[in-house]
Design an enzyme around this catalytic site. Sequence first.
Site, PDB file in Angstrom:
ATOM      1  N   HIS A  80      53.058  56.696  25.393  1.00 51.94           N
ATOM      2  CA  HIS A  80      53.965  57.846  25.403  1.00 51.94           C
ATOM      3  C   HIS A  80      55.375  57.438  25.819  1.00 51.94           C
ATOM      4  O   HIS A  80      56.019  58.087  26.648  1.00 51.94           O
ATOM      5  CB  HIS A  80      53.429  58.946  26.305  1.00 51.94           C
ATOM      6  CG  HIS A  80      52.078  59.448  25.899  1.00 51.94           C
ATOM      7  ND1 HIS A  80      51.791  59.838  24.609  1.00 51.94           N
ATOM      8  CD2 HIS A  80      50.923  59.592  26.593  1.00 51.94           C
ATOM      9  CE1 HIS A  80      50.527  60.220  24.533  1.00 51.94           C
ATOM     10  NE2 HIS A  80      49.972  60.066  25.720  1.00 51.94           N
ATOM     11  N   ASN A  90      62.246  60.476  36.713  1.00 47.21           N
ATOM     12  CA  ASN A  90      62.517  59.531  37.790  1.00 47.21           C
ATOM     13  C   ASN A  90      61.557  58.352  37.690  1.00 47.21           C
ATOM     14  O   ASN A  90      60.361  58.554  37.462  1.00 47.21           O
ATOM     15  CB  ASN A  90      62.369  60.206  39.152  1.00 47.21           C
ATOM     16  CG  ASN A  90      63.506  61.156  39.449  1.00 47.21           C
ATOM     17  OD1 ASN A  90      64.670  60.831  39.262  1.00 47.21           O
ATOM     18  ND2 ASN A  90      63.167  62.357  39.936  1.00 47.21           N
ATOM     19  N   HIS A 134      66.263  59.580  30.104  1.00 41.56           N
ATOM     20  CA  HIS A 134      65.688  60.911  29.969  1.00 41.56           C
ATOM     21  C   HIS A 134      65.024  61.112  28.611  1.00 41.56           C
ATOM     22  O   HIS A 134      65.264  60.355  27.692  1.00 41.56           O
ATOM     23  CB  HIS A 134      66.763  61.968  30.164  1.00 41.56           C
ATOM     24  CG  HIS A 134      67.281  62.016  31.576  1.00 41.56           C
ATOM     25  ND1 HIS A 134      68.576  61.726  31.892  1.00 41.56           N
ATOM     26  CD2 HIS A 134      66.649  62.288  32.743  1.00 41.56           C
ATOM     27  CE1 HIS A 134      68.738  61.842  33.215  1.00 41.56           C
ATOM     28  NE2 HIS A 134      67.589  62.171  33.751  1.00 41.56           N
TER      29      HIS A 134
END
Length: 532
Positions: free
Chosen positions: A284, A426, A532
């Site tokens: 992923h 994070n 991100h």
Amino acid sequence: MPRDHIRVNRALLSVSDKAGLIEFATALSGLGVELVSTGGTHRTLSEAGLTVTEVSELTRFPEMMDGRVKTLHPAVHGGLLAVRDNPEHQAALAAHGIGAIDLLVVNLYPFEETLKGGKAYDDCVENIDVGGPAMIRAAAKNHADVGVVVDVADYAALLDELRANDGALTAATRRRLAQKAFSRTASYDAAIANWLAGVESSDAAPEFRALGGRLGQSLRYGENPHQTASFYRLPGTLRPGIATARQVQGKELSYNNLNDTDAAYECVAEFDPARSAAVAIIKHANPCGVAEGDDLLSAYERALACDPTSAFGGIVALNRPLDAEAAKKIVEIFTEVIIAPDASEEAMAIVGAKKNLRLLLAGGLPDPRERGETLRTVAGGFLVQGRDALTVDDMDLRVVTKRQPTDAELADMRFAYRVAKHVKSNAIVYAKGGATVGIGAGQMSRVDSSITAARKAAEAASRLGLPESLAKGSAVASDAFFPFADGLLAAAEAGATAVIQPGGSMRDDDVIKAADAAGLAMVFTGVRHFRH
């Protein structure tokens, strides 16, 4: 609306890519189509024995300025743009002795190939086509009356339709060809515009941003089955990876396969193959295990040990050509994709026994320091940013604790920071001895990522029958600063002895004091790696 069938009586051919040209033009001539052509195309067709009119006979002007000016003339564009059922247009054709052109066949100067070949600035400029795009746009605009072909791959289907319809093209075909023609010129112009933007040394954003690409693969669906998806290759210089890769075997790649494989290959490219073998296992789009080793087999085994549960059904990326020993081990568990710069014949045969396993050979490794751009769509637009092209080797590491790191700790800190760059924020990465031992990704708080990574390290130790967590004695990397000491203390409780982080928090002094109290060595990089 376009009339349904338009007979092709006259065709203008002007192509850089001569593949299939003679056969195509011969077939057109056999259907009674008058042929007109330019320069090199005219010579090729004439030498093949075809009757073909030189475009200069239409324009009554010779080609000039090294071929820069040959088709930019009313005799050409009038023939392409004239609306067939418009009396004024037909009167203008008659008054000026201009013949209608029913089919335009053009492929452009090879600007993208010139760019890809790393040619000099002047060579690139000379390979910017002007007359070709002008003719293509004229013919595509007038697709109610004119067919336009910009791709050699369309020759066969076009001939089939002409034969089936007594030399005529349908409105549906002309519309389809027009759409492709406008897309081609848009992609071509985008390549030129982006090249020139890159040539400029200014960091100012261009007022207009162009995107263009060519379909590489139609995908079955996107991230989910109800979403459509396609993969497009950008023109010009290609960064080694999924866009350059040759699929040796395996079933069709999915959207998620391509996205995850790209993430895996970019991650493993952080590790110089001249220094060590390296393997990254991705799930992923996040690393679940990364390791260096003396060879690919040992690197793979160490990467797998970090989180074999997550590695099931993952992507394996290697920084060296796949060899037989590594291949035998990799195929022992279910793996979606293997990507490497190359592979031995024996390794390919081993992977070949797993019919669904995709093997991609990229032909090289991407340069982690290479400048470039990444894009992401948002509602009503898209975001563009420079690629994160900084590596930990380029950073000035500053020790901020009382205790200096040992050489082994410093090596592990550098390793962990290379990996953290490729973990979704994070991000927390524990590493020891050149291998990840725990990774925490994508949590909303940094302390949660620390706890997740520590849990992974403890679970890995339990699987191996070890008495204490793999995080014991490790170095920990954070992709951004610790805003509070809690995340750092969670890492210390897990057994980490050294910390690498960007620094820059308002509470840096509190975090440094906590590190000193825990006996940790800590360095600041001054560079964060948000992802991100």
